[in-house]
Design a protein around this motif. Structure first.
Motif, mmCIF file in Angstrom:
data_model
loop_
_atom_site.group_PDB
_atom_site.id
_atom_site.type_symbol
_atom_site.label_atom_id
_atom_site.label_comp_id
_atom_site.label_asym_id
_atom_site.label_seq_id
_atom_site.Cartn_x
_atom_site.Cartn_y
_atom_site.Cartn_z
ATOM 1 N N TYR A 156 -109.559 13.414 -38.830
ATOM 2 C CA TYR A 156 -108.508 14.072 -38.058
ATOM 3 C C TYR A 156 -107.334 13.118 -37.838
ATOM 4 C CZ TYR A 156 -111.545 18.037 -37.225
ATOM 5 O OH TYR A 156 -112.333 19.139 -37.412
ATOM 6 N N SER A 157 -106.188 13.704 -37.524
ATOM 7 C CA SER A 157 -104.962 12.937 -37.228
ATOM 8 C C SER A 157 -104.528 12.056 -38.398
ATOM 9 C CB SER A 157 -105.148 12.063 -35.979
ATOM 10 O OG SER A 157 -105.452 12.848 -34.857
ATOM 11 N N VAL A 158 -104.727 12.541 -39.621
ATOM 12 C CA VAL A 158 -104.275 11.764 -40.774
ATOM 13 C C VAL A 158 -102.786 12.001 -40.992
ATOM 14 C CG1 VAL A 158 -106.545 11.948 -41.837
ATOM 15 C CG2 VAL A 158 -104.758 13.566 -42.495
ATOM 16 N N SER A 159 -102.143 11.120 -41.740
ATOM 17 C CA SER A 159 -100.722 11.267 -42.054
ATOM 18 C C SER A 159 -100.545 12.269 -43.194
ATOM 19 C CB SER A 159 -100.139 9.922 -42.472
ATOM 20 O OG SER A 159 -100.697 9.519 -43.719
ATOM 21 N N PRO A 160 -99.335 12.849 -43.330
ATOM 22 C CA PRO A 160 -99.094 13.752 -44.467
ATOM 23 C C PRO A 160 -99.365 13.092 -45.815
ATOM 24 C CG PRO A 160 -97.354 14.010 -42.839
ATOM 25 C CD PRO A 160 -98.193 12.837 -42.392
ATOM 26 N N ALA A 161 -99.002 11.807 -45.949
ATOM 27 C CA ALA A 161 -99.227 11.104 -47.208
ATOM 28 C C ALA A 161 -100.718 10.981 -47.507
ATOM 29 C CB ALA A 161 -98.585 9.718 -47.163
ATOM 30 N N PHE A 162 -101.506 10.637 -46.488
ATOM 31 C CA PHE A 162 -102.957 10.531 -46.669
ATOM 32 C C PHE A 162 -103.547 11.893 -47.008
ATOM 33 C CE2 PHE A 162 -107.360 10.461 -45.425
ATOM 34 C CZ PHE A 162 -107.804 9.186 -45.725
ATOM 35 N N PHE A 163 -103.087 12.931 -46.314
ATOM 36 C CA PHE A 163 -103.579 14.291 -46.550
ATOM 37 C C PHE A 163 -103.358 14.703 -48.001
ATOM 38 C CE2 PHE A 163 -102.918 18.873 -46.746
ATOM 39 C CZ PHE A 163 -104.014 19.365 -46.057
ATOM 40 N N LEU A 164 -102.161 14.447 -48.518
ATOM 41 C CA LEU A 164 -101.856 14.835 -49.891
ATOM 42 C C LEU A 164 -102.603 13.976 -50.905
ATOM 43 C CD1 LEU A 164 -98.028 15.546 -49.586
ATOM 44 C CD2 LEU A 164 -99.892 17.210 -49.781
ATOM 45 N N ALA A 165 -102.904 12.735 -50.511
ATOM 46 C CA ALA A 165 -103.664 11.866 -51.411
ATOM 47 C C ALA A 165 -105.096 12.362 -51.576
ATOM 48 C CB ALA A 165 -103.668 10.428 -50.893
ATOM 49 N N LYS A 166 -105.604 13.060 -50.548
ATOM 50 C CA LYS A 166 -106.934 13.669 -50.631
ATOM 51 C C LYS A 166 -106.755 15.059 -51.222
ATOM 52 C CE LYS A 166 -110.142 12.080 -48.586
ATOM 53 N NZ LYS A 166 -111.236 11.128 -48.937
ATOM 54 N N ALA A 167 -106.601 15.100 -52.525
ATOM 55 C CA ALA A 167 -106.219 16.347 -53.196
ATOM 56 C C ALA A 167 -107.230 17.465 -53.015
ATOM 57 C CB ALA A 167 -106.011 16.076 -54.686
ATOM 58 N N ARG A 168 -108.487 17.138 -52.787
ATOM 59 C CA ARG A 168 -109.510 18.152 -52.574
ATOM 60 C C ARG A 168 -109.487 18.591 -51.117
ATOM 61 N NH1 ARG A 168 -114.475 19.362 -55.194
ATOM 62 N NH2 ARG A 168 -115.137 21.378 -54.348
ATOM 63 N N GLY A 169 -109.340 19.874 -50.871
ATOM 64 C CA GLY A 169 -109.290 20.373 -49.507
ATOM 65 C C GLY A 169 -110.632 20.287 -48.810
ATOM 66 N N GLY A 170 -110.609 20.400 -47.481
ATOM 67 C CA GLY A 170 -111.840 20.403 -46.714
ATOM 68 C C GLY A 170 -112.384 19.037 -46.386
ATOM 69 N N THR A 171 -111.520 18.007 -46.373
ATOM 70 C CA THR A 171 -111.979 16.652 -46.076
ATOM 71 C C THR A 171 -111.225 16.014 -44.911
ATOM 72 O OG1 THR A 171 -110.428 15.665 -47.658
ATOM 73 C CG2 THR A 171 -112.601 16.282 -48.490
ATOM 74 N N CYS A 172 -110.042 16.531 -44.572
ATOM 75 C CA CYS A 172 -109.244 15.931 -43.502
ATOM 76 C C CYS A 172 -108.184 16.917 -43.046
ATOM 77 C CB CYS A 172 -108.597 14.628 -43.973
ATOM 78 S SG CYS A 172 -107.431 14.823 -45.351
ATOM 79 N N THR A 173 -107.520 16.596 -41.934
ATOM 80 C CA THR A 173 -106.458 17.434 -41.397
ATOM 81 C C THR A 173 -105.475 16.587 -40.595
ATOM 82 O OG1 THR A 173 -105.948 19.315 -39.943
ATOM 83 C CG2 THR A 173 -107.838 17.979 -39.347
ATOM 84 N N LEU A 174 -104.256 17.088 -40.464
ATOM 85 C CA LEU A 174 -103.275 16.429 -39.620
ATOM 86 C C LEU A 174 -103.518 16.717 -38.145
ATOM 87 C CD1 LEU A 174 -101.839 16.624 -42.506
ATOM 88 C CD2 LEU A 174 -99.693 16.574 -41.234
ATOM 89 N N ALA A 175 -104.315 17.721 -37.852
ATOM 90 C CA ALA A 175 -104.583 18.102 -36.466
ATOM 91 C C ALA A 175 -105.332 16.995 -35.733
ATOM 92 C CB ALA A 175 -105.383 19.397 -36.421
ATOM 93 N N THR A 176 -105.149 16.969 -34.416
ATOM 94 C CA THR A 176 -105.799 15.974 -33.565
ATOM 95 C C THR A 176 -107.077 16.535 -32.969
ATOM 96 O OG1 THR A 176 -103.656 14.996 -32.999
ATOM 97 C CG2 THR A 176 -105.501 14.523 -31.523
ATOM 98 N N SER A 177 -108.121 15.740 -32.981
ATOM 99 C CA SER A 177 -109.385 16.164 -32.384
ATOM 100 C C SER A 177 -109.332 16.030 -30.868
ATOM 101 C CB SER A 177 -110.530 15.309 -32.929
ATOM 102 O OG SER A 177 -111.728 15.556 -32.209
ATOM 103 N N ASP A 178 -110.010 16.929 -30.184
ATOM 104 C CA ASP A 178 -110.183 16.827 -28.737
ATOM 105 C C ASP A 178 -111.283 15.817 -28.426
ATOM 106 O OD1 ASP A 178 -108.190 18.654 -28.090
ATOM 107 O OD2 ASP A 178 -109.545 20.372 -28.252
ATOM 108 N N PRO A 179 -111.443 15.429 -27.160
ATOM 109 C CA PRO A 179 -112.500 14.471 -26.794
ATOM 110 C C PRO A 179 -113.886 15.006 -27.149
ATOM 111 C CG PRO A 179 -110.904 14.700 -25.022
ATOM 112 C CD PRO A 179 -110.578 15.774 -26.013
ATOM 113 N N PRO A 180 -114.829 14.112 -27.425
ATOM 114 C CA PRO A 180 -116.178 14.524 -27.832
ATOM 115 C C PRO A 180 -116.844 15.502 -26.863
ATOM 116 C CG PRO A 180 -115.898 12.179 -28.170
ATOM 117 C CD PRO A 180 -114.679 12.637 -27.443
ATOM 118 N N GLU A 181 -116.616 15.318 -25.564
ATOM 119 C CA GLU A 181 -117.275 16.215 -24.604
ATOM 120 C C GLU A 181 -116.791 17.657 -24.761
ATOM 121 O OE1 GLU A 181 -114.147 13.737 -22.275
ATOM 122 O OE2 GLU A 181 -115.635 13.443 -23.871
#
Length: 244
Positions: free
Chosen positions: A105-130
């Motif tokens: 989570y919270s990856v950069s656009p460049a990192f997201f595009l470098a992971k060409a296969r979908g379903g491995t990361c997102t630009l969205a931010t994760s909420d706290p574990p609880e």
């Protein structure tokens, strides 16, 4: 773990992590939320009980219900091979002999595009574990609606648990990066008339790659504007009203 692989060791897992494992020769991945003590909450479909795509994909995408990789009922989970909906399994049944990967989570656009296969990361931010664990546990008791490969799948479930975000429009694709990749690939193919704007095969490939990348990026839950933050209690109330 990095751009090349999200693979991690079990010892690195923390409660609230979004994990996944590839299925059927890396054709698709199954996703879930690690809750600690070797257990995973995930959204499954049993064979013949899911809503299919209506395409050739239905010949290759099989049940995501867990099973013991040794073929016999798991001593911890029992036989879960015909279960559907939100369930809790041991990590061995969840992985079904596959490797363990951590969704980022919270990856950069460049990192997201470098992971060409979908379903491995997102630009969205994760909420706290609880918060993540509360959503997953609540949905384990109350369900997450009907499984749909494109609109409401295991990755959609895990991303909702991590972010609380739901799509508020009636478009055909939910939050899943895997589904977005399929749509992006289809968009690149449908846009093939753009080949007339190029003079060579490399040029055509570049155009197709660009369309694919842009389509994936604008479909990511961290970029989209057709999403709302919805409490898990409100989500379940809406599901009950829809079924009633």
């Amino acid at each position: 773990m990095g751009v090349l692989s999200n693979k991690i060791d079990r010892e690195e897992l923390k409660p609230g992590d979004h994990i996944y494992s590839w299925r059927n020769a890396y054709l698709y991945a199954h996703h879930g939320i690690y809750t600690g003590e070797g257990k995973v909450i995930h959204f499954t479909r049993a064979a013949g009980q899911e809503i299919g795509t209506g395409t050739v994909l239905d010949r290759f995408i099989f049940s995501s219900s867990p099973s013991n990789p040794l073929g016999s009922p798991c001593p911890r989970c029992g036989d879960q091979s015909r279960l559907e909906g939100v369930i809790s399994s041991c990590i061995d049944c969840f992985l079904h002999g596959g490797n363990l990967y951590l969704f980022q989570y919270s990856v950069s656009p460049a990192f997201f595009l470098a992971k060409a296969r979908g379903g491995t990361c997102t630009l969205a931010t994760s909420d706290p574990p609880e918060d993540v664990l509360h959503r997953a546990s609540f949905l384990l008791q109350n369900g997450f609606g009907g499984y749909h490969i494109f609109k409401n799948n295991c990755e959609d479930f895990a991303i909702y648990c991590k972010t609380g975000l739901l799509v508020n429009t009636s478009i055909s694709v939910g939050r899943s990066g895997q589904a977005a990749s399929i749509l992006a690939a289809a968009t690149a193919v449908v846009s093939s008339p753009l080949r007339f704007l190029t003079t060579s095969c490399p040029g055509l490939a570049a155009v197709g790659c660009g369309i694919y990348c842009v389509s994936r990026l604008v479909s990511d839950i961290g970029i989209r504007r057709d999403v709302d933050k919805v409490s898990v209690e409100k989500l379940v109330d809406c599901l009950w009203l829809r079924c009633g």
